[in-house]
Design an enzyme around this catalytic site. Structure first.
Site, mmCIF file in Angstrom:
data_model
loop_
_atom_site.group_PDB
_atom_site.id
_atom_site.type_symbol
_atom_site.label_atom_id
_atom_site.label_comp_id
_atom_site.label_asym_id
_atom_site.label_seq_id
_atom_site.Cartn_x
_atom_site.Cartn_y
_atom_site.Cartn_z
ATOM 1 N N ARG A 25 0.831 -1.215 0.000
ATOM 2 C CA ARG A 25 0.000 0.000 0.000
ATOM 3 C C ARG A 25 0.858 1.255 0.000
ATOM 4 N NH1 ARG A 25 -2.598 -4.325 1.782
ATOM 5 N NH2 ARG A 25 -4.873 -4.380 1.887
ATOM 6 N N GLN A 170 -8.172 -7.096 0.130
ATOM 7 C CA GLN A 170 -7.723 -6.810 -1.237
ATOM 8 C C GLN A 170 -8.861 -6.203 -2.041
ATOM 9 O OE1 GLN A 170 -6.243 -10.626 -2.531
ATOM 10 N NE2 GLN A 170 -4.381 -10.439 -1.312
ATOM 11 N N ASP A 316 -3.991 -15.659 7.287
ATOM 12 C CA ASP A 316 -2.695 -16.116 6.764
ATOM 13 C C ASP A 316 -1.935 -16.982 7.767
ATOM 14 O OD1 ASP A 316 -3.213 -14.790 4.426
ATOM 15 O OD2 ASP A 316 -2.009 -13.028 4.917
#
Ligand code: S3P
Length: 436
Positions: A25, A170, A316
């Protein structure tokens, strides 16, 4: 075939390179900042995925210089230069999803592609909403798979509110930034909160993030460089070192200057819930993010079931949490995690197959799995030779590396080269903590 080295206990203090999600980002918003404005980025991630974002931006005419001390990006504004060749996102889902908006809104046509794994991942989740904003996108399976062709619409229509079916940072980011190029507002709402780095970093780039009474968010303004920004250490990389500290005897691992954003620390919450001895102290704010230290010590673990809102906060880390759970007592299970099936590989299948390969009986569900942990004696019980498949996925490789290093049996992993996708310093940090 890679033979995993053995560790008896883990001790020491480690500082990590910048968080991967925040690094993507920061690079992107620095590049889209007003023409000529320079941003110095300290502690940028060295992950291959982040390099993919940097290469994509360079192909679109953005000047980026990465040195030992910092990375410097020169703003090019919202309209980039037509590339000479395709835009290649490599293995990076974040790059592919965010660039789908950027390329939709340029003044030229372009092609976006990725590696074998990325070509299998769903793009419909960004392509469909972008089309309703006027973007012209073509690709395999009606635009659900890479490679994708973008016509370049220059302006996006806006005036739409999107309700996401699954929490996804996302997709949220791809839709939020559509506001840069649209005349009318684009709003987005998630079923539960995913990582909120975009919402936190945009104000640092002078873009306001608003929320209406129904919980839809959008942003106002165009990015302006903050001149200098420092990225906190990667909490997902930290999860592997924390695990070493917890599952090994006589261990204590400390991680300094690490990201402590609550939308990312589900893994720590889960471990504490299982009885792990972990201390987290927020010390400061960096790039709009709580940052501080984590201390993790040898712990006795009780298995638990995890589902619902905690899942996106540790999405994750489910592979490494599952490997840690092998050292816990009782039934460990994960539910509501179907998203794992569309990550770098089908992570539910990869976890289940590899746990079975070390002799654990696992039940597989559409949205998760369950198994009985081996408890404190897992190291001694797992004494044979085991063969692990990484499926080319960095987090699967690192999770089973940590497990393999902490048991008596010999563990071989087919390929560990994917580890540099998110954590190139993994081997160095492992060796540093290792007491042989
Ligand atoms: C990321 C968001 C998550 C995560 C991925 C990085 C990001 O994916 O799994 O590794 O940087 O926005 P989703 O947003 O698709 O769940």
């Amino acid at each position: 075939m890679f033979e995993v080295p053995k560790i008896k206990s883990a001790k020491g203090k480690v500082k990590l390179k910048g968080d991967k999600s925040i690094s993507h980002r920061t690079l992107i918003f620095s590049a889209l900042s007003e023409k000529g404005e320079r941003t110095k980025i300290f502690n940028l991630s060295s992950a291959k995925d982040v390099l993919s974002t940097s290469e994509c931006l360079k192909k679109l005419g953005v000047k980026i210089h990465i040195s030992e001390e910092y990375a410097e990006v020169e703003g090019k504004g919202l309209y980039l230069s037509q590339p000479e060749s395709i835009i290649y996102a490599g293995n990076s889902g974040t790059t592919a999803r965010i660039f789908s908006t950027i390329l939709s809104a340029q003044k030229f046509p372009s092609v976006l592609d990725g590696d074998e794994s990325l070509r299998k991942r769903p793009m419909k989740r960004v392509v469909e909403p972008l089309r309703t904003l006027g973007a012209k996108i073509w690709g395999k399976e009606n635009g659900n798979k890479l490679p994708l062709v973008f016509e370049g619409a220059e302006k996006l229509k806006g005036g739409k509110s999107f309700r996401l079916d699954v929490p996804s940072a996302q997709v949220k980011t791809a839709l939020l930034i559509a506001n840069f190029w649209s005349n009318n507002i684009v709003k987005v709402k998630e079923p539960t909160l995913s990582r909120d780095h975009t919402e936190r970093i945009l104000p640092i780039f002078s873009v306001n993030v608003r929320c209406d009474s129904d919980g839809f968010i959008w942003c106002e303004g165009k990015p302006k460089s903050p001149k200098s920004i420092k990225i906190p250490g990667d909490i997902s990389s930290a999860s592997f070192l924390i695990s070493l500290g917890i599952i090994n005897k006589n261990s204590e691992v400390e991680i300094e200057d690490v990201l402590l954003n609550k939308t990312r620390t589900g893994f720590i919450e889960a471990l504490k819930n299982m009885g792990a001895e972990i201390i987290c102290e927020v010390e400061k704010e960096e790039s709009g993010e709580p940052t501080g230290r984590i201390i993790a010590k040898t712990s006795k673990l009780k298995a638990k079931t995890f589902s619902g809102e905690i899942i996106p906060k540790m999405i994750d880390e489910i592979p490494i949490l599952s490997c840690v759970a092998v050292f816990s007592e009782g039934i460990f299970s994960v539910k509501d995690a179907e998203e794992l099936r569309v990550k770098e590989t089908d992570r539910i299948k990869a976890i289940v197959e590899n746990l079975k390969a070390i002799g654990i009986e696992v039940e597989e569900y559409k949205d998760g799995f369950a198994f009985e942990g081996l408890g404190e004696k897992a190291r001694e019980k797992l004494k044979h030779e085991y063969y692990i498949k990484s499926f080319g996925d960095h987090r699967i490789a690192m999770s089973f590396f940590i497990l393999g290093s902490s048991i008596n049996g010999k563990v071989f992993i087919d390929d560990v080269s994917s580890i540099s996708i998110s954590y190139p310093e993994f081997f160095k940090d492992f060796e540093f903590l290792m007491e042989k």
